[in-house]
Design an enzyme around this catalytic site. Structure first.
Site, PDB file in Angstrom:
ATOM      1  N   SER A  20      71.197  37.146  -9.117  1.00 33.91           N
ATOM      2  CA  SER A  20      70.814  38.100 -10.168  1.00 33.91           C
ATOM      3  C   SER A  20      69.285  37.812 -10.210  1.00 33.91           C
ATOM      4  O   SER A  20      68.500  37.734  -9.417  1.00 33.91           O
ATOM      5  CB  SER A  20      71.229  38.023 -10.961  1.00 33.91           C
ATOM      6  OG  SER A  20      71.114  38.906 -11.989  1.00 33.91           O
ATOM      7  N   HIS A  47      71.840  41.685  -7.821  1.00 33.29           N
ATOM      8  CA  HIS A  47      71.873  42.731  -8.966  1.00 33.29           C
ATOM      9  C   HIS A  47      70.641  43.285  -8.987  1.00 33.29           C
ATOM     10  O   HIS A  47      69.526  42.823  -8.805  1.00 33.29           O
ATOM     11  CB  HIS A  47      72.028  41.901 -10.384  1.00 33.29           C
ATOM     12  CG  HIS A  47      73.427  41.299 -10.666  1.00 33.29           C
ATOM     13  ND1 HIS A  47      73.600  40.488 -11.591  1.00 33.29           N
ATOM     14  CD2 HIS A  47      74.566  41.511  -9.682  1.00 33.29           C
ATOM     15  CE1 HIS A  47      75.137  40.313 -11.348  1.00 33.29           C
ATOM     16  NE2 HIS A  47      75.573  40.940 -10.612  1.00 33.29           N
ATOM     17  N   ASP A 140      78.323  36.532 -13.633  1.00 30.92           N
ATOM     18  CA  ASP A 140      79.178  37.235 -12.237  1.00 30.92           C
ATOM     19  C   ASP A 140      79.052  36.370 -11.365  1.00 30.92           C
ATOM     20  O   ASP A 140      77.974  35.653 -11.139  1.00 30.92           O
ATOM     21  CB  ASP A 140      78.085  38.528 -12.183  1.00 30.92           C
ATOM     22  CG  ASP A 140      78.806  39.357 -10.781  1.00 30.92           C
ATOM     23  OD1 ASP A 140      79.997  39.257 -10.828  1.00 30.92           O
ATOM     24  OD2 ASP A 140      78.085  40.031 -10.368  1.00 30.92           O
TER      25      ASP A 140
END
Lengths: 195, 279
Positions: A20, A47, A140
């Site tokens: 991310s 992401h 995540d």
């Protein structure tokens, strides 16, 4: 909690990478570092803003002999290729080893979600899967990493101390543990010795 | 039992579950993307604390009220007004000039879900002077979402995003002229609904119901396996008048379809195709 399991003796059939915040830089280093002719297919969730264009696959494609593309729905996963989840779509792996995209609700506040990729890829590849969790500012990927290891896959986590943002690798380590923890250079070295 | 074995067993259970759903209630998910179906079924199993999928299968056979829950789980209804503004901009630029040459325009929104994209297109057509010579069919197999689509009432907190999307798509008016705002919701201007028919239609099990000039089916086919995708594209082909236009979602494509040759490409990036005139 961190098990230093011996390196897998056989080559995994696929690699999944989740990252991310700070991930573009980390991925850039990884793809620059991959040895020429690296053949294992790579699936990546980074992401990214829903409205971003397809800059990232084009950027990464220039750095390596691996063919890096934004994933297309129902594509077969092939050697010498890397597939990036498109912005605003989840990327799933079918058990026949093709890619499906969906626009389901966000998972762990993210679409694409690392958990979705890791979970579906774990069911498709089982012990033949290698997972890599790198820098990121949320959790995540942690539950996907847990399933990956339960299904016999091998999990590499970027050493939180060396990560741009440590939250994501820390969350993965806490929930899933890891088979190998190392910095970016170590990850590159590890990938390049797979044969 | 090792996890690989559990995975195998779950695959068998899922096939049986989908077979039960089809044989008992006629909803056919057997050719949906397997990875998607599995994620959603396991998610429901964990939420409701079923021990396994077989237990869920028992429940669905004996408890019809549980079916609605499963339908909502398996069919994805994430949508928004002017989703992908660049698509609507492309429609204005490349599709509307073609439609303007027709005396009357029939449009089919296949898998319309809660209707946001139906109203987006109706507004666009009104601004282009086409709405009053249009017949719009908006279909879905899920009665619950179809009811929301018909009502045209949406949460107010999304309107800001929709307005931005509308402006990016090349909207010509003030977006607020198309709805009335209440305390926490907006209701779509009812004059937009005049030419829209909302109807129950299942892409998997139902057939052609009208000849249309424009089909919009975005982010529906990605949930199907290749075989079913192909079958539905054939249904679209048979439903389109010669020269008719098919719009898919921006990550969907016709390139794996055996019917690809029957279409020409209008916009490769926005996935806008046109049925060839030849037969």
């Amino acid at each position: 909690m961190i098990e230093q399991k011996s390196f897998p003796i056989y080559k995994p059939l696929a690699i999944v990478i989740g990252t991310s915040a700070g991930g573009v830089e980390a991925l850039t280093k990884i793809f620059i570092g991959l040895r020429a002719g690296f053949s294992i297919p790579i699936l990546v969730v980074q992401h990214i803003s829903p409205s971003s264009d397809s800059y990232l696959p084009k950027h990464l494609n220039r750095l390596t002999t691996v063919s890096v593309n934004e994933a297309i729905d129902k594509t077969s996963i092939e050697e010498f290729n890397a597939y990036l989840a498109p912005p605003n779509y989840h990327m799933l792996v079918e058990e026949d080893r093709t890619i499906s995209l969906t626009v389901d609700e966000k998972v762990s506040y993210a679409r694409p979600s690392i958990d979705v990729l890791f979970e579906t890829a774990s069911r498709a590849y089982g012990r033949n899967l290698l997972g890599v969790i790198m820098t990121g500012a949320n959790a995540d990927g942690a539950s996907g990493s847990k399933l990956l290891r339960e299904m016999g896959g091998f999990l590499v986590v970027q050493d939180p101390k060396s990560a741009h943002i440590s939250t994501m690798p820390e969350a993965a380590l806490q929930l899933a543990g890891a088979d190998y923890v190392t910095n970016l250079e170590g990850i590159i070295e590890f990938l390049n010795q797979l044969k | 039992m090792i996890n690989e074995e559990i995975n195998e067993i779950q695959n068998i259970e899922i096939r049986l579950f989908l077979e039960a759903l089809f044989q008992r209630y006629d909803y056919d998910f057997r050719n949906y993307s397997q990875a998607h179906i599995k994620r959603r079924i396991l998610h429901r199993m964990n939420l409701n604390n079923f021990k396994n999928i077989s237990e869920m299968q028992h429940r669905i056979l004996y408890d019809p009220s549980f079916v609605q829950q499963i339908l909502l789980d398996l069919s994805i209804n994430v949508t928004e007004m002017y989703r992908d503004p660049s698509f609507y901009a492309a429609v204005r630029k490349e599709v509307i000039p073609i439609l303007k040459t027709y005396p009357f325009i029939k449009t089919w929104h296949a898998g319309c879900s809660t209707g946001e994209e139906v109203y987006s297109m109706a507004i666009l057509m009104r601004e282009e002077g086409l709405l009053n010579r249009s017949q719009i069919y908006a279909t879905d197999f899920n009665h619950k979402v179809l009811k929301i689509a018909k009502e045209g009432i949406y949460p107010i907190d999304q309107i800001k995003d929709y307005t931005t999307n509308y402006q990016k798509s090349g909207g010509k008016e003030s977006f607020s002229s198309y709805y009335d705002a209440n305390y926490n919701s907006v209701i779509i201007d009812s004059s937009l609904k005049k030419n829209i028919v909302f109807a129950d239609h299942n892409l998997v099990t139902d057939s052609v119901f009208a000849e249309v000039n424009l089909i919009i089916c975005r982010n529906v086919l990605i949930y199907f396996n290749r075989e079913l995708q192909d079958k539905v594209i054939k249904l679209f082909l048979d439903s389109l008048a010669p020269g008719g236009i098919l719009c898919l979602g921006s990550k969907e494509n016709l390139q794996y379809s055996t019917h690809f040759e029957m279409f020409s490409v209008i916009d490769a990036h926005e996935k806008i195709y046109r049925k060839e005139y030849r037969h």
